[in-house]
Motif scaffolding. Sequence first.
Motif, PDB file in Angstrom:
ATOM      1  N   ASN A   1       0.879  -1.166   0.000  1.00 45.84           N
ATOM      2  CA  ASN A   1       0.000   0.000   0.000  1.00 45.84           C
ATOM      3  C   ASN A   1       0.916   1.215   0.000  1.00 45.84           C
ATOM      4  O   ASN A   1       1.488   1.575   1.030  1.00 45.84           O
ATOM      5  N   LEU A   2       1.061   1.827  -1.162  1.00 46.71           N
ATOM      6  CA  LEU A   2       2.012   2.932  -1.298  1.00 46.71           C
ATOM      7  C   LEU A   2       1.634   4.135  -0.445  1.00 46.71           C
ATOM      8  O   LEU A   2       2.513   4.844   0.045  1.00 46.71           O
ATOM      9  N   LEU A   3       0.340   4.360  -0.273  1.00 52.17           N
ATOM     10  CA  LEU A   3      -0.079   5.477   0.569  1.00 52.17           C
ATOM     11  C   LEU A   3       0.338   5.235   2.014  1.00 52.17           C
ATOM     12  O   LEU A   3       0.884   6.128   2.666  1.00 52.17           O
ATOM     13  N   HIS A   4       0.135   4.022   2.512  1.00 49.90           N
ATOM     14  CA  HIS A   4       0.585   3.691   3.870  1.00 49.90           C
ATOM     15  C   HIS A   4       2.094   3.860   3.986  1.00 49.90           C
ATOM     16  O   HIS A   4       2.590   4.413   4.980  1.00 49.90           O
ATOM     17  N   GLU A   5       2.808   3.381   2.982  1.00 49.61           N
ATOM     18  CA  GLU A   5       4.271   3.477   3.021  1.00 49.61           C
ATOM     19  C   GLU A   5       4.713   4.933   3.084  1.00 49.61           C
ATOM     20  O   GLU A   5       5.614   5.285   3.851  1.00 49.61           O
ATOM     21  N   GLU A   6       4.090   5.778   2.274  1.00 47.22           N
ATOM     22  CA  GLU A   6       4.452   7.207   2.285  1.00 47.22           C
ATOM     23  C   GLU A   6       4.149   7.846   3.632  1.00 47.22           C
ATOM     24  O   GLU A   6       4.975   8.563   4.198  1.00 47.22           O
ATOM     25  N   LEU A   7       2.950   7.598   4.135  1.00 47.84           N
ATOM     26  CA  LEU A   7       2.564   8.221   5.409  1.00 47.84           C
ATOM     27  C   LEU A   7       3.415   7.709   6.565  1.00 47.84           C
ATOM     28  O   LEU A   7       3.824   8.482   7.436  1.00 47.84           O
ATOM     29  N   ASN A   8       3.680   6.426   6.588  1.00 48.04           N
ATOM     30  CA  ASN A   8       4.481   5.864   7.681  1.00 48.04           C
ATOM     31  C   ASN A   8       5.946   6.274   7.615  1.00 48.04           C
ATOM     32  O   ASN A   8       6.661   6.197   8.618  1.00 48.04           O
ATOM     33  N   ALA A   9       6.402   6.707   6.453  1.00 43.73           N
ATOM     34  CA  ALA A   9       7.789   7.144   6.316  1.00 43.73           C
ATOM     35  C   ALA A   9       7.988   8.591   6.766  1.00 43.73           C
ATOM     36  O   ALA A   9       9.119   9.031   6.985  1.00 43.73           O
ATOM     37  N   LEU A  10       6.881   9.324   6.908  1.00 41.14           N
ATOM     38  CA  LEU A  10       6.994  10.725   7.323  1.00 41.14           C
ATOM     39  C   LEU A  10       7.468  10.818   8.773  1.00 41.14           C
ATOM     40  O   LEU A  10       7.057  10.033   9.621  1.00 41.14           O
ATOM     41  N   ARG A  11       8.319  11.777   9.028  1.00 43.34           N
ATOM     42  CA  ARG A  11       8.801  12.029  10.393  1.00 43.34           C
ATOM     43  C   ARG A  11       8.553  13.490  10.730  1.00 43.34           C
ATOM     44  O   ARG A  11       8.961  14.381   9.989  1.00 43.34           O
ATOM     45  N   TRP A  12       7.887  13.703  11.852  1.00 41.21           N
ATOM     46  CA  TRP A  12       7.569  15.064  12.260  1.00 41.21           C
ATOM     47  C   TRP A  12       8.820  15.743  12.781  1.00 41.21           C
ATOM     48  O   TRP A  12       9.571  15.183  13.582  1.00 41.21           O
TER      49      TRP A  12
END
Length: 199
Positions: free
Chosen positions: A116-127
Motif C-alpha cells: 500500500n504505497l499510501l501507507h508506506e508514504e505516510l508511515n515514512a513521514l517524520r515530524w
Amino acid sequence: VCVGWWQDPKVSVVAKPQPEKDVSRWLDKKLNAKGEVVGPAKTLHNLQLVLERDTRMGDRLWHDSFAGRAMVDDQPLIDEDVYELRKWVERVYGLSYGDVDVRDAAKAAAKMDTRNLLHEELNALRWDGLKRLCDFAVKGLGAEDKALYRKYAEFWILSAAARALFPGCKADHVLILQGPQGTNKSTAIEILFGARWYN
C-alpha cells in the motif's frame, strides 16, 4: 529486439533463456505412455509456480492494495504485459497458456507481494516538531484568521490521514473551499496530498 520487463537487459536475447532449476524441480511433470518424464505439465499450478518463484520476475509483479490492482514495476498490469509474459513462459518453460490463465496467475502471483504505497508514504513521514496544521487554513488557503477555521482545517487533515491509514474509521469533517475560480483552491489540495493521490 525489444527486451520485455521480465528479461534482464544485461542478458542476450539471442540466447534462449533456460528454466531455473529451483523452479523446475517443483513443477508437475508430464509423462509419456511409458511413464517417462518428458517435460513440465501444462497445469495452472505450474504457471503459478513459474510466476511466483522464477527469480527473473524478482519483485516486479506486486499488488497495489490501495488501488486494488496487479502492478508491473510501477505501472498497472496491462494486456501487453500479459501477452509478453505468455511468450516468455512458453519460450523458457515450454508451457503455452491463454491470456485469461496468464492474467489470473499474474494477479495471484502479484498478491504474494501486497503493498500500500499510501501507507508506506505516510508511515515514512517524520515530524520535525514544527506545528503546521493549525496554520494551514490561514497560510495555505488564505482563509480569514479565525480559531474556528484553523481547527476545521486541522481536523480535516487529521481525518484524511486517519481514513488513509485506517479505512472506514469515522470522519465527520468535510472541507468546503469557497472563492473565485483561479484562486488555487484545487492547487492547494494537490500540493498538500501530492499529485499521485490527487484526483
